[in-house]
Structures are given as C-alpha cells and as structure tokens.
Motif scaffolding. Structure first.
Motif, PDB file in Angstrom:
ATOM      1  N   ASP A 267       5.099   1.441  -1.786  1.00 57.69           N
ATOM      2  CA  ASP A 267       4.563   1.353  -0.425  1.00 57.69           C
ATOM      3  C   ASP A 267       4.887   0.014   0.222  1.00 57.69           C
ATOM      4  O   ASP A 267       3.997  -0.768   0.569  1.00 57.69           O
ATOM      5  CB  ASP A 267       3.043   1.581  -0.428  1.00 57.69           C
ATOM      6  CG  ASP A 267       2.722   3.047  -0.692  1.00 57.69           C
ATOM      7  OD1 ASP A 267       3.694   3.826  -0.884  1.00 57.69           O
ATOM      8  OD2 ASP A 267       1.533   3.404  -0.718  1.00 57.69           O
ATOM      9  N   ASP A 270       8.114  -0.772   6.014  1.00 56.04           N
ATOM     10  CA  ASP A 270       9.503  -0.509   6.371  1.00 56.04           C
ATOM     11  C   ASP A 270       9.869  -1.281   7.634  1.00 56.04           C
ATOM     12  O   ASP A 270       9.758  -0.768   8.736  1.00 56.04           O
ATOM     13  CB  ASP A 270       9.671   1.011   6.597  1.00 56.04           C
ATOM     14  CG  ASP A 270      11.134   1.393   6.645  1.00 56.04           C
ATOM     15  OD1 ASP A 270      11.983   0.543   6.311  1.00 56.04           O
ATOM     16  OD2 ASP A 270      11.424   2.542   7.017  1.00 56.04           O
ATOM     17  N   ASN A 297      12.055   6.656   4.154  1.00 54.33           N
ATOM     18  CA  ASN A 297      10.818   6.228   4.809  1.00 54.33           C
ATOM     19  C   ASN A 297       9.809   7.367   4.894  1.00 54.33           C
ATOM     20  O   ASN A 297      10.149   8.500   5.182  1.00 54.33           O
ATOM     21  CB  ASN A 297      11.208   5.741   6.227  1.00 54.33           C
ATOM     22  CG  ASN A 297      10.004   5.546   7.127  1.00 54.33           C
ATOM     23  OD1 ASN A 297       9.268   6.500   7.394  1.00 54.33           O
ATOM     24  ND2 ASN A 297       9.824   4.345   7.594  1.00 54.33           N
ATOM     25  N   ARG A 298       8.539   7.076   4.589  1.00 51.60           N
ATOM     26  CA  ARG A 298       7.472   8.038   4.861  1.00 51.60           C
ATOM     27  C   ARG A 298       6.285   7.237   5.382  1.00 51.60           C
ATOM     28  O   ARG A 298       5.853   6.257   4.766  1.00 51.60           O
ATOM     29  CB  ARG A 298       7.088   8.856   3.613  1.00 51.60           C
ATOM     30  CG  ARG A 298       7.053   8.084   2.334  1.00 51.60           C
ATOM     31  CD  ARG A 298       6.216   8.671   1.254  1.00 51.60           C
ATOM     32  NE  ARG A 298       5.589   7.545   0.596  1.00 51.60           N
ATOM     33  CZ  ARG A 298       6.191   6.794  -0.319  1.00 51.60           C
ATOM     34  NH1 ARG A 298       7.402   7.062  -0.736  1.00 51.60           N
ATOM     35  NH2 ARG A 298       5.545   5.768  -0.842  1.00 51.60           N
ATOM     36  N   ASN A 299       5.794   7.583   6.544  1.00 47.29           N
ATOM     37  CA  ASN A 299       4.678   6.869   7.182  1.00 47.29           C
ATOM     38  C   ASN A 299       4.848   5.350   7.184  1.00 47.29           C
ATOM     39  O   ASN A 299       3.971   4.626   6.714  1.00 47.29           O
ATOM     40  CB  ASN A 299       3.342   7.176   6.490  1.00 47.29           C
ATOM     41  CG  ASN A 299       3.134   8.651   6.332  1.00 47.29           C
ATOM     42  OD1 ASN A 299       3.578   9.428   7.181  1.00 47.29           O
ATOM     43  ND2 ASN A 299       2.492   9.040   5.238  1.00 47.29           N
ATOM     44  N   GLU A 300       5.980   4.888   7.634  1.00 45.50           N
ATOM     45  CA  GLU A 300       6.209   3.434   7.792  1.00 45.50           C
ATOM     46  C   GLU A 300       6.305   2.661   6.472  1.00 45.50           C
ATOM     47  O   GLU A 300       6.293   1.438   6.485  1.00 45.50           O
ATOM     48  CB  GLU A 300       5.095   2.773   8.653  1.00 45.50           C
ATOM     49  CG  GLU A 300       4.826   3.422   9.998  1.00 45.50           C
ATOM     50  CD  GLU A 300       6.066   3.454  10.878  1.00 45.50           C
ATOM     51  OE1 GLU A 300       6.660   2.381  11.068  1.00 45.50           O
ATOM     52  OE2 GLU A 300       6.454   4.543  11.343  1.00 45.50           O
ATOM     53  N   VAL A 301       6.322   3.361   5.341  1.00 45.79           N
ATOM     54  CA  VAL A 301       6.529   2.638   4.074  1.00 45.79           C
ATOM     55  C   VAL A 301       7.618   3.333   3.247  1.00 45.79           C
ATOM     56  O   VAL A 301       7.948   4.495   3.498  1.00 45.79           O
ATOM     57  CB  VAL A 301       5.239   2.553   3.203  1.00 45.79           C
ATOM     58  CG1 VAL A 301       4.187   1.690   3.865  1.00 45.79           C
ATOM     59  CG2 VAL A 301       4.722   3.937   2.857  1.00 45.79           C
ATOM     60  N   ASN A 302       8.165   2.616   2.294  1.00 46.24           N
ATOM     61  CA  ASN A 302       9.061   3.235   1.314  1.00 46.24           C
ATOM     62  C   ASN A 302       8.913   2.513  -0.020  1.00 46.24           C
ATOM     63  O   ASN A 302       8.142   1.565  -0.136  1.00 46.24           O
ATOM     64  CB  ASN A 302      10.511   3.253   1.812  1.00 46.24           C
ATOM     65  CG  ASN A 302      10.984   1.889   2.269  1.00 46.24           C
ATOM     66  OD1 ASN A 302      10.619   0.884   1.674  1.00 46.24           O
ATOM     67  ND2 ASN A 302      11.770   1.856   3.325  1.00 46.24           N
ATOM     68  N   LYS A 330       2.005  -2.162  -1.861  1.00 46.58           N
ATOM     69  CA  LYS A 330       0.815  -1.698  -2.561  1.00 46.58           C
ATOM     70  C   LYS A 330       0.753  -2.208  -3.998  1.00 46.58           C
ATOM     71  O   LYS A 330      -0.324  -2.476  -4.531  1.00 46.58           O
ATOM     72  CB  LYS A 330       0.794  -0.177  -2.546  1.00 46.58           C
ATOM     73  CG  LYS A 330      -0.537   0.422  -2.954  1.00 46.58           C
ATOM     74  CD  LYS A 330      -0.594   1.845  -2.465  1.00 46.58           C
ATOM     75  CE  LYS A 330      -1.699   2.616  -3.142  1.00 46.58           C
ATOM     76  NZ  LYS A 330      -1.430   4.068  -3.026  1.00 46.58           N
TER      77      LYS A 330
END
Ligand code: ASP
Ligand code: MG
Length: 411
Positions: A267, A270, A297-302, A330
């Motif tokens: 997490d 991005d 990318n998924r929901n502004e994180v990767n 995270k």
C-alpha cells in the motif's frame, strides 16, 4: 605466442599441486611461448587470514586488511617460482606493485587504473617466466590495495590486455563453463565457446567460474579467455566476442542463485517521487537492488517488490523501516526462502517465445513463479528456494541442453 596463465587457489593449494602447475607452465614455455603466470593464494589462505583478523578486532582498517590479505598471493608466487626454477627454467616472481599494477584508493575493492609494463617486458625479454601475484596493486600513495574477492582473475585479464597477450588461460577446478551447475544437473554440458555478454550474465547470476569484473575487463579490451581445468589437458571454454548472431544458441545456460531475498512494500501511495525515495535510500547504503516490480494501481496505492542479496539484509531492514514511515506505506515484508533461476542466451533477442517456454517448463514442474524480469539476453524468475533444483533441471531439458542432445554449442 605471448600467453597469460592464471591459476586459482585450489590449483596451488598444496606443494604437490604447485609442482604440477610449475610443470604445466614450463611445458608452455618450452613449446615456444612467452609466459606470464598469475596466481591466487593457496587454498583457503585468504579466508584464514580474514579469520585471524577477526580474532583481533571486529573493525580492522581496510588498509591493514589489504596489507594482510596481499600476503597470501606473495606466498604463492615465491613457492611457484622456486618450483619452476627447480625444473631448470629462468623465472622471476613479482608482487602486484612490482609488476607495475596501479589502482585507485578504494581498499578491499580497488580498481586497476593502469599497468606500467616496463618491468614485465624486461623480464620476458630476458627469457624469463614471470610469476605475478594476483588480487593486488598499489595506490598513488604506494600502499598495497586488493581488488575484491576473486580478484586474481582481473589481474590476469588486465595483464593480458596491457601486454597484448594472444590468450589468457584461466585454470580452475572445473573443465570449463557449463550449461548449468553440474552438481545440480549431472546432464549439464560443457560449452566450447560463449560470448562475453552471456558469460557476464552467468558470472553475475551465481555461476561463479570467473569474477564478473574480469569478464567486463576482457570484453572492454577484447581479451580472449580460455577457461579450463588445471587437472587435465582437455580444451575448456573460449570466452570471446561472438559476431554472427545466427550461430548462437537461443539459450546457452541456466543459472541459479540462492543468495536472494525478496522484499515487498505494501500500500504505497501512488504518486511521483516515491520509487526515488525508496531506492535512493537503499543506494545510499550501497545496497544493490536487482529485480523490481510495481503492481497496478488500486485506490491510489500499489505494492512494490524487489530483490536484494542475502548479505545485504541486515543493512536493508533499518532502511526499509525508515522508508516505510517516510512514504506512509502500510508496511513491508521480506522472504528469504526464495531463489532466482535464469536462462541466458545471446540468440534470445531474435527468438520470440523463449520466455514462454521457460514459464511452460516451470508450470509443468508445478513450480509457482513469484517475480519475473527480462533483458535482451536473459529471463529470470524468483521461485521457492526448495524448488530450485527441480526448476533448473526442468528448464535445462526444455531447451534441449541435456548432454545426450548433441546440439551445437554457442559459437
Ligand atoms: N585470494 C583472493 C580470494 O580468495 C583472490 C583470488 O583468489 O582470486 O578472493
Ligand atoms: Mg581464491
């Protein structure tokens, strides 16, 4: 011919072996050649010297370590010169500095900056065999430096380049460069010939017959290498520039490396600059990063995963903790139960589907691929460490490299 012959530590490990090396050198001379010999320290000498230092201090200075370690090679040159002399040939031993080898100032991993060949040529012109200590040189202050573990290979190649030798023979305890580690797959075949680029990949991927830096040096200065056994007269493997692409094998070797740890950051926000922060923090601590994968990318994180060597793990952990906080990821995890298997071949560029065949071989063997990276002449996969032998064997067969198939070798 002007010949450079390099003998590694195992080839000069005992007085009996030194006598055999002396005989081989003298035979080469008597066949009408001029010979420069480069030797490593006897057997485990270098490791033993390192142990000795550790018994005195946890933190020896690099300068004194070089002073200590360079003595190993000095023992070998004196003994080999004595053995050659007793066979009736004129001979001189030279330390790295006496042989005119200058380096930069980076103790323990110095780079050769030049070779003043005056003394070498003088001795050769006097009809002598010249025995040079590998792995050492001197910096501008006149202090002894060493070239990094396995550095005698580089000494040999650098001397061969400087005196424009016709060939640089690297004598070792195996018959040459193999399609994979014969201890893992007994069906491995010795290659007659291989290109510098392929050898470089194999050398840095854990198939350690030659110090990678020596191969780089050979490529740069076009020094033809002959990697062969010091225990028999069989022809070994020629390492040279390979011009005709068609002649090259699609895959010439399968390498594996257990000195790998996989790291993953979870997490990760991005946005621009994040990868820079992570990898420059690692670079600042001199930690080499190999494969890097960033997930979609998924929901502004990767997620970002990458590999480092096992030796760098203790240094990397605090860096990763700091970085995780700094970039507000995270968390991170690591897995050291992994290995890297790679296929190398200069003919890969012009043959589509090579990577797919490798994945196919792994799938058929029921092996899960965790990471993939590719270059023009290499495909690497990260897999579970305990599956590495099965993987190498399956891939080796898939590409027709097993010894019962008499396919032509690399060039
Ligand atoms: N003696 C040194 C080492 O063990 C250099 C060499 O063997 O090439 O690393
Ligand atoms: Mg050695």
């Amino acid at each position: 011919m002007l010949v450079v012959q390099k003998f590694g530590g195992s080839s000069v490990a005992t007085p009996e072996r030194i006598k055999k090396v002396a005989k081989r050198v003298v035979d080469t001379k008597r066949a009408g050649n001029q010979v420069v010999v480069v030797v490593s320290a006897m057997g485990d000498t270098t490791d033993n010297l390192i142990d000795l230092a550790r018994q005195l201090t946890d933190n020896p200075s690099d300068r004194e370590m070089d002073m200590l370690l360079s003595t190993g090679e000095q023992v070998s040159i004196a003994l080999l010169a004595m053995a050659i002399d007793s066979l009736g040939e004129a001979v001189t031993s030279l330390t790295g500095p006496q042989a005119g080898i200058t380096t930069n100032d980076v103790h323990a991993k110095a780079r050769i900056t030049g070779i003043n060949t005056e003394r070498l040529f003088k001795e050769l012109d006097d009809g002598k065999i010249v025995v040079v200590a590998g792995f050492q040189g001197q910096n501008d202050n006149g202090d002894i430096t060493t070239l990094g573990r396995g550095g005698s290979d580089t000494t040999a190649v650098a001397i061969a380049a400087a005196i424009d030798a016709d060939i640089c023979e690297i004598f070792t305890d195996v018959d040459g460069v193999y399609t994979c580690d014969p201890r893992v797959v007994p069906r491995a075949r010795k290659l007659d010939c291989i290109s510098y680029d392929e050898m470089l990949e194999l050398a840095s991927l854990g198939a350690v017959v030659l110090q990678p830096r020596a191969v780089e040096f050979a490529k740069h200065h076009n020094v033809v290498l002959h990697v062969r056994s010091s225990f028999n007269k069989n022809p070994g493997t020629i390492v040279q520039e390979v011009s005709s692409m068609e002649k090259q094998m699609v895959v010439s070797g399968v390498a594996h490396d257990l000195n790998v740890v996989k790291m993953a950051l979870y997490d990760v926000p991005d946005r621009p600059g994040i990868a820079m922060q992570v990898f420059s923090a690692l670079a600042e601590r001199n930690i080499n990063v190999d494969m890097i994968i960033q997930s979609a990318n998924r929901n502004e994180v990767n997620d970002i995963s990458f590999t480092i060597t096992r030796d760098d793990l203790p240094k990397a952990l605090p860096v990763m903790e700091a970085v995780t906080e700094q970039i507000a990821a995270k968390g991170f995890t690591y897995d050291d139960n992994v290995a890297k298997v790679s296929i190398v071949g200069a003919g890969m560029v012009s043959n589509p589907g090579v990577a797919a065949s490798m994945f196919d071989a792994l799938a058929e063997a029921g092996i899960n691929i965790q990471m993939i990276s590719t270059s023009e002449i290499k495909v690497s996969c990260i897999i579970r460490a305990d599956q590495v032998e099965k993987a190498v064997s399956a891939i080796h067969s898939k590409f027709g490299l097993d010894s019962e198939n008499e396919a032509s070798t690399a060039c």
